[in-house]
Motif scaffolding. Structure first.
Motif, PDB file in Angstrom:
ATOM      1  N   ASP A   1       0.857  -1.183   0.000  1.00  0.00           N
ATOM      2  CA  ASP A   1       0.000   0.000   0.000  1.00  0.00           C
ATOM      3  C   ASP A   1       0.895   1.235   0.000  1.00  0.00           C
ATOM      4  O   ASP A   1       1.441   1.623   1.033  1.00  0.00           O
ATOM      5  CB  ASP A   1      -0.904  -0.019   1.232  1.00  0.00           C
ATOM      6  N   ILE A   2       1.043   1.844  -1.161  1.00  0.00           N
ATOM      7  CA  ILE A   2       1.958   2.981  -1.291  1.00  0.00           C
ATOM      8  C   ILE A   2       1.444   4.200  -0.532  1.00  0.00           C
ATOM      9  O   ILE A   2       2.191   4.887   0.165  1.00  0.00           O
ATOM     10  CB  ILE A   2       2.178   3.318  -2.779  1.00  0.00           C
ATOM     11  N   GLU A   3       0.148   4.465  -0.644  1.00  0.00           N
ATOM     12  CA  GLU A   3      -0.403   5.655   0.018  1.00  0.00           C
ATOM     13  C   GLU A   3      -0.295   5.543   1.538  1.00  0.00           C
ATOM     14  O   GLU A   3      -0.213   6.553   2.245  1.00  0.00           O
ATOM     15  CB  GLU A   3      -1.866   5.850  -0.394  1.00  0.00           C
ATOM     16  N   ARG A   4      -0.292   4.301   2.052  1.00  0.00           N
ATOM     17  CA  ARG A   4      -0.153   4.097   3.492  1.00  0.00           C
ATOM     18  C   ARG A   4       1.166   4.655   4.009  1.00  0.00           C
ATOM     19  O   ARG A   4       1.267   5.079   5.172  1.00  0.00           O
ATOM     20  CB  ARG A   4      -0.258   2.595   3.798  1.00  0.00           C
ATOM     21  N   ILE A   5       2.207   4.651   3.184  1.00  0.00           N
ATOM     22  CA  ILE A   5       3.504   5.193   3.596  1.00  0.00           C
ATOM     23  C   ILE A   5       3.358   6.669   3.952  1.00  0.00           C
ATOM     24  O   ILE A   5       3.897   7.135   4.963  1.00  0.00           O
ATOM     25  CB  ILE A   5       4.548   4.998   2.475  1.00  0.00           C
ATOM     26  N   ASN A   6       2.603   7.418   3.150  1.00  0.00           N
ATOM     27  CA  ASN A   6       2.351   8.827   3.457  1.00  0.00           C
ATOM     28  C   ASN A   6       1.564   8.971   4.757  1.00  0.00           C
ATOM     29  O   ASN A   6       1.822   9.869   5.561  1.00  0.00           O
ATOM     30  CB  ASN A   6       1.581   9.486   2.302  1.00  0.00           C
ATOM     31  N   THR A   7       0.592   8.073   4.960  1.00  0.00           N
ATOM     32  CA  THR A   7      -0.205   8.109   6.191  1.00  0.00           C
ATOM     33  C   THR A   7       0.681   7.869   7.416  1.00  0.00           C
ATOM     34  O   THR A   7       0.517   8.526   8.450  1.00  0.00           O
ATOM     35  CB  THR A   7      -1.315   7.041   6.137  1.00  0.00           C
ATOM     36  N   CYS A   8       1.629   6.933   7.299  1.00  0.00           N
ATOM     37  CA  CYS A   8       2.517   6.623   8.423  1.00  0.00           C
ATOM     38  C   CYS A   8       3.409   7.803   8.796  1.00  0.00           C
ATOM     39  O   CYS A   8       3.799   7.962   9.950  1.00  0.00           O
ATOM     40  CB  CYS A   8       3.395   5.410   8.088  1.00  0.00           C
ATOM     41  N   LEU A   9       3.747   8.633   7.806  1.00  0.00           N
ATOM     42  CA  LEU A   9       4.598   9.799   8.053  1.00  0.00           C
ATOM     43  C   LEU A   9       3.786  11.054   8.356  1.00  0.00           C
ATOM     44  O   LEU A   9       4.316  12.026   8.897  1.00  0.00           O
ATOM     45  CB  LEU A   9       5.496  10.063   6.854  1.00  0.00           C
ATOM     46  N   GLY A  10       2.507  11.045   7.997  1.00  0.00           N
ATOM     47  CA  GLY A  10       1.686  12.224   8.207  1.00  0.00           C
ATOM     48  C   GLY A  10       1.965  13.337   7.224  1.00  0.00           C
ATOM     49  O   GLY A  10       1.589  14.495   7.446  1.00  0.00           O
ATOM     50  N   ARG A  11       2.610  13.010   6.115  1.00  0.00           N
ATOM     51  CA  ARG A  11       2.924  13.996   5.071  1.00  0.00           C
ATOM     52  C   ARG A  11       3.212  13.245   3.774  1.00  0.00           C
ATOM     53  O   ARG A  11       3.418  12.028   3.798  1.00  0.00           O
ATOM     54  CB  ARG A  11       4.110  14.867   5.474  1.00  0.00           C
ATOM     55  N   ASN A  12       3.250  13.954   2.671  1.00  0.00           N
ATOM     56  CA  ASN A  12       3.522  13.316   1.382  1.00  0.00           C
ATOM     57  C   ASN A  12       5.025  13.123   1.205  1.00  0.00           C
ATOM     58  O   ASN A  12       5.768  14.083   1.001  1.00  0.00           O
ATOM     59  CB  ASN A  12       2.968  14.171   0.239  1.00  0.00           C
ATOM     60  N   VAL A  13       5.446  11.871   1.279  1.00  0.00           N
ATOM     61  CA  VAL A  13       6.873  11.556   1.144  1.00  0.00           C
ATOM     62  C   VAL A  13       7.134  10.666  -0.064  1.00  0.00           C
ATOM     63  O   VAL A  13       8.272  10.566  -0.521  1.00  0.00           O
ATOM     64  CB  VAL A  13       7.418  10.881   2.428  1.00  0.00           C
ATOM     65  N   VAL A  14       6.088  10.009  -0.576  1.00  0.00           N
ATOM     66  CA  VAL A  14       6.239   9.186  -1.773  1.00  0.00           C
ATOM     67  C   VAL A  14       5.130   9.540  -2.757  1.00  0.00           C
ATOM     68  O   VAL A  14       4.018   9.915  -2.363  1.00  0.00           O
ATOM     69  CB  VAL A  14       6.192   7.663  -1.474  1.00  0.00           C
ATOM     70  N   VAL A  15       5.448   9.422  -4.044  1.00  0.00           N
ATOM     71  CA  VAL A  15       4.439   9.610  -5.095  1.00  0.00           C
ATOM     72  C   VAL A  15       4.628   8.502  -6.123  1.00  0.00           C
ATOM     73  O   VAL A  15       5.737   8.000  -6.318  1.00  0.00           O
ATOM     74  CB  VAL A  15       4.569  10.984  -5.794  1.00  0.00           C
ATOM     75  N   SER A  16       3.538   8.129  -6.750  1.00  0.00           N
ATOM     76  CA  SER A  16       3.642   7.156  -7.832  1.00  0.00           C
ATOM     77  C   SER A  16       4.225   7.842  -9.061  1.00  0.00           C
ATOM     78  O   SER A  16       4.235   9.078  -9.158  1.00  0.00           O
ATOM     79  CB  SER A  16       2.262   6.582  -8.163  1.00  0.00           C
ATOM     80  N   PHE A  17       4.685   7.036 -10.005  1.00  0.00           N
ATOM     81  CA  PHE A  17       5.246   7.625 -11.230  1.00  0.00           C
ATOM     82  C   PHE A  17       4.191   8.450 -11.978  1.00  0.00           C
ATOM     83  O   PHE A  17       4.487   9.529 -12.497  1.00  0.00           O
ATOM     84  CB  PHE A  17       5.790   6.524 -12.137  1.00  0.00           C
ATOM     85  N   ASP A  18       2.959   7.956 -12.000  1.00  0.00           N
ATOM     86  CA  ASP A  18       1.897   8.677 -12.700  1.00  0.00           C
ATOM     87  C   ASP A  18       1.629  10.028 -12.049  1.00  0.00           C
ATOM     88  O   ASP A  18       1.397  11.033 -12.746  1.00  0.00           O
ATOM     89  CB  ASP A  18       0.619   7.834 -12.729  1.00  0.00           C
ATOM     90  N   GLN A  19       1.645  10.068 -10.708  1.00  0.00           N
ATOM     91  CA  GLN A  19       1.461  11.345 -10.014  1.00  0.00           C
ATOM     92  C   GLN A  19       2.612  12.299 -10.315  1.00  0.00           C
ATOM     93  O   GLN A  19       2.413  13.498 -10.532  1.00  0.00           O
ATOM     94  CB  GLN A  19       1.359  11.105  -8.508  1.00  0.00           C
ATOM     95  N   PHE A  20       3.808  11.754 -10.320  1.00  0.00           N
ATOM     96  CA  PHE A  20       4.995  12.562 -10.622  1.00  0.00           C
ATOM     97  C   PHE A  20       4.918  13.138 -12.038  1.00  0.00           C
ATOM     98  O   PHE A  20       5.201  14.319 -12.270  1.00  0.00           O
ATOM     99  CB  PHE A  20       6.237  11.681 -10.464  1.00  0.00           C
ATOM    100  N   LYS A  21       4.492  12.297 -12.974  1.00  0.00           N
ATOM    101  CA  LYS A  21       4.437  12.697 -14.385  1.00  0.00           C
ATOM    102  C   LYS A  21       3.409  13.814 -14.606  1.00  0.00           C
ATOM    103  O   LYS A  21       3.594  14.695 -15.454  1.00  0.00           O
ATOM    104  CB  LYS A  21       4.100  11.475 -15.237  1.00  0.00           C
ATOM    105  N   LYS A  22       2.323  13.806 -13.837  1.00  0.00           N
ATOM    106  CA  LYS A  22       1.293  14.832 -13.969  1.00  0.00           C
ATOM    107  C   LYS A  22       1.756  16.188 -13.431  1.00  0.00           C
ATOM    108  O   LYS A  22       1.283  17.231 -13.880  1.00  0.00           O
ATOM    109  CB  LYS A  22       0.026  14.402 -13.225  1.00  0.00           C
ATOM    110  N   SER A  23       2.682  16.154 -12.459  1.00  0.00           N
ATOM    111  CA  SER A  23       3.069  17.389 -11.776  1.00  0.00           C
ATOM    112  C   SER A  23       4.170  18.165 -12.495  1.00  0.00           C
ATOM    113  O   SER A  23       4.372  19.353 -12.225  1.00  0.00           O
ATOM    114  CB  SER A  23       3.534  17.076 -10.347  1.00  0.00           C
ATOM    115  N   ARG A  24       4.901  17.514 -13.399  1.00  0.00           N
ATOM    116  CA  ARG A  24       6.028  18.169 -14.065  1.00  0.00           C
ATOM    117  C   ARG A  24       6.468  17.359 -15.268  1.00  0.00           C
ATOM    118  O   ARG A  24       6.117  16.185 -15.387  1.00  0.00           O
ATOM    119  CB  ARG A  24       7.209  18.320 -13.101  1.00  0.00           C
TER     120      ARG A  24
END
Length: 533
Positions: free
Chosen positions: A235-258
């Motif tokens: 669960d990739i999104e769970r990693i962000n939940t465990c940190l309480g902030r956005n620390v990982v993004v999927s490649f598709d999310q990355f590609k959309k942002s830049r």
């Protein structure tokens, strides 16, 4: 239908890999936990790293305690008291005394082992004396337990004692040393994991998170067109939940942002090949629309076969960059702050047990399988065979055991842990597993070896996988196997296998590690080894 889900270790752990050391020397106080091999007690294979100076006065006290308990046992007709259990009100006090004696013997055994490990081989007379006392200690323990293993009251004292021997490992979470992962939102680290198969890549991904935390960057999870489809097993999104902030993004999310580009491509290892990246991998990246702005580079001379120990300061200094997007590859073999990396929960401060764990669907399926077939007291065995014969025979000593010898080692563990069944995670052929099943015998009874059965619509334990369309996926199967093994009471692993190492990581992080966990036939050489080609 034969499942080969555990066969995902194309690149296995080399003999000097520091990830293995926690199981090469687990904290165990019983003689049988020191070895999974030939005799029931091999002093040279006792697993303890503690080094203490020899205290002759303690040795004398230890001898006295052993003799005293031995005399008590010899002059107390316990069997007579056992036979009169139903009418003798002293039974409960007898049982309590036995448990206390066993506890004292075990505490004494721990100290004797410490003395043994703290005594140099040059002091042979002392080592011989300590060895005799350890053996005597073991004999008295077995004598106290023997009536309960064979009499009408089997399980009363023996099971309590055996349970105490295979308790969960105290992970000492309060002693953790961690770093904060607070990345800048405009700085990214592109994870490059290419060596081996899924288990290797998960270990690599875990190390990339450490690098991203040290470099204050968001980690970009690779595309499934370049790497594995990670979101099917974790669960990739769970990693962000465990940190309480956005620390990982999927490649598709990355590609959309830049615009998807890599400004700087840094290789942890310079030889035998930069980053494990070849022209084919570059083509795959470009096929995803990712442009690589510069040639591959390495900040140091580093060989995969002889990795240097690196610290946080070296990594931060060598991989620091003002570029928006950097890629680092491949860090699977990196020997960097292993004491941090090997901590329960890893080196990063977060609020979960572990950052990389099976997704919810796989977790629930594993729990349903255990409830259906195994129950709460089972041993898990990773029995790696495919490709292991040649790999193990290249090591000294070899780790590939003949089936009859492996069966003896497994039976000893069953006897020691009192496990009801064995969950078998294997890539072995049916001819090997059938023979193994027939030979794993304890107290005259064959111990069941349980494998996940083929799909049966009448069984509902795996319904979640089919409902969500991730059945018959080899990586899902592999992660399901890992999850079941990680939830076992005791785990027997395959030395050198990254599949085993990832199970050990989960057990450590989840707090399921047992004092009895060990590699198959640990400390014992195969009784027959084929010649080289």
């Amino acid at each position: 239908m034969e499942r080969n889900s555990s066969d995902d270790d194309e690149h296995l752990i080399p003999q000097n890999d520091t990830r293995s050391r926690h199981l090469e020397d687990p904290p165990s106080s019983s003689s049988s936990s020191a070895t999974n091999g030939g005799s029931s007690f091999q002093i040279e294979d006792i697993l303890s790293r503690r080094k203490i100076s020899l205290n002759k006065r303690y040795l004398l006290a230890a001898v006295s305690l052993t003799i005293s308990i031995g005399l008590i046992f010899l002059f107390t007709d316990l069997r007579q008291q056992f036979s009169s259990f139903k009418v003798d009100p002293l039974w409960s006090r007898v049982k309590e005394s036995e448990l206390r004696a066993l506890y004292l013997l075990r505490q004494q055994q721990v100290e004797l082992l410490s003395i043994w490990n703290g005594t140099t081989s040059a002091n042979s007379s002392v080592r011989v004396a300590v060895a005799k006392q350890i053996s005597l200690n073991k004999e008295i323990q077995e004598a106290l337990l023997s009536p309960h293993k064979t009499g009408n009251y089997s399980g009363s004292v023996a099971n309590l004692y055996l349970y105490e021997r295979c308790v969960k490992v105290d992970q000492k979470l309060s002693d953790r040393k961690t770093v904060e992962w607070k990345p800048r939102s405009d700085k990214f680290l592109f994870a490059i994991c290419l060596s081996g198969q899924m288990s290797n890549h998960l270990i690599c991904l875990e190390k990339h998170m450490f690098f991203a935390a040290l470099l204050d960057r968001v980690l970009v999870i690779p595309s499934s067109k370049f790497d594995y489809q990670y979101d099917r097993v974790i669960d990739i999104e769970r990693i962000n939940t465990c940190l309480g902030r956005n620390v990982v993004v999927s490649f598709d999310q990355f590609k959309k942002s830049r615009p998807p580009r890599i400004d700087r491509f840094i290789c942890y290892f310079s030889s035998p090949q930069l980053c494990y990246v070849d022209d084919e991998h570059i083509k795959k990246l470009k096929g995803l629309g990712v442009s690589v702005e510069r040639k591959l580079e390495s900040p140091w001379s580093e060989d995969i076969k002889k990795p240097s120990k690196r610290n946080v300061d070296e990594v931060q200094r060598s991989f620091k960059s003002d570029d928006d997007v950097i890629a680092i590859g491949d860090v699977f073999y990196a020997d960097m702050e292993q004491d941090w990396v090997m901590q329960p929960g890893g080196p990063i401060n977060h609020k979960c047990k572990t950052l990389i764990e099976p997704n919810k669907l796989i977790l629930l399926t594993a729990q349903r399988f255990i409830q259906t077939f195994l129950g709460n007291n089972f041993i898990a065995l990773h029995f790696r065979r495919h490709g292991f014969l040649k790999f193990c025979n290249a090591k000294a000593p070899s780790c590939f055991y003949p089936i009859p010898q492996a069966a003896e080692c497994i039976a000893r563990m069953v006897e020691r842990s009192n496990g009801a069944v064995i969950y078998l995670s294997t890539d072995a052929a049916e001819s090997e597993t059938s023979l193994l099943q027939s030979l794993v015998v304890v107290d005259g009874k064959i111990v069941p070896l349980v494998k996940r059965p083929p799909r049966n619509s009448a069984e509902k334990w795996d319904a979640l996988l089919y409902r969500h369309g991730i059945e018959d996926d080899s990586q899902v199967d592999a992660m399901l196997d890992k999850t079941i093994c990680a939830m076992s009471s005791v785990f027997i692993g395959a030395s050198g296998s990254t599949f085993t190492e990832d199970i050990l990581r989960l057990r450590k992080d989840w707090g399921t590690s047992s004092m009895c966990d060990e590699y198959l036939c640990r400390g014992e050489e195969p009784n027959f080894i084929a010649e080289d080609e």
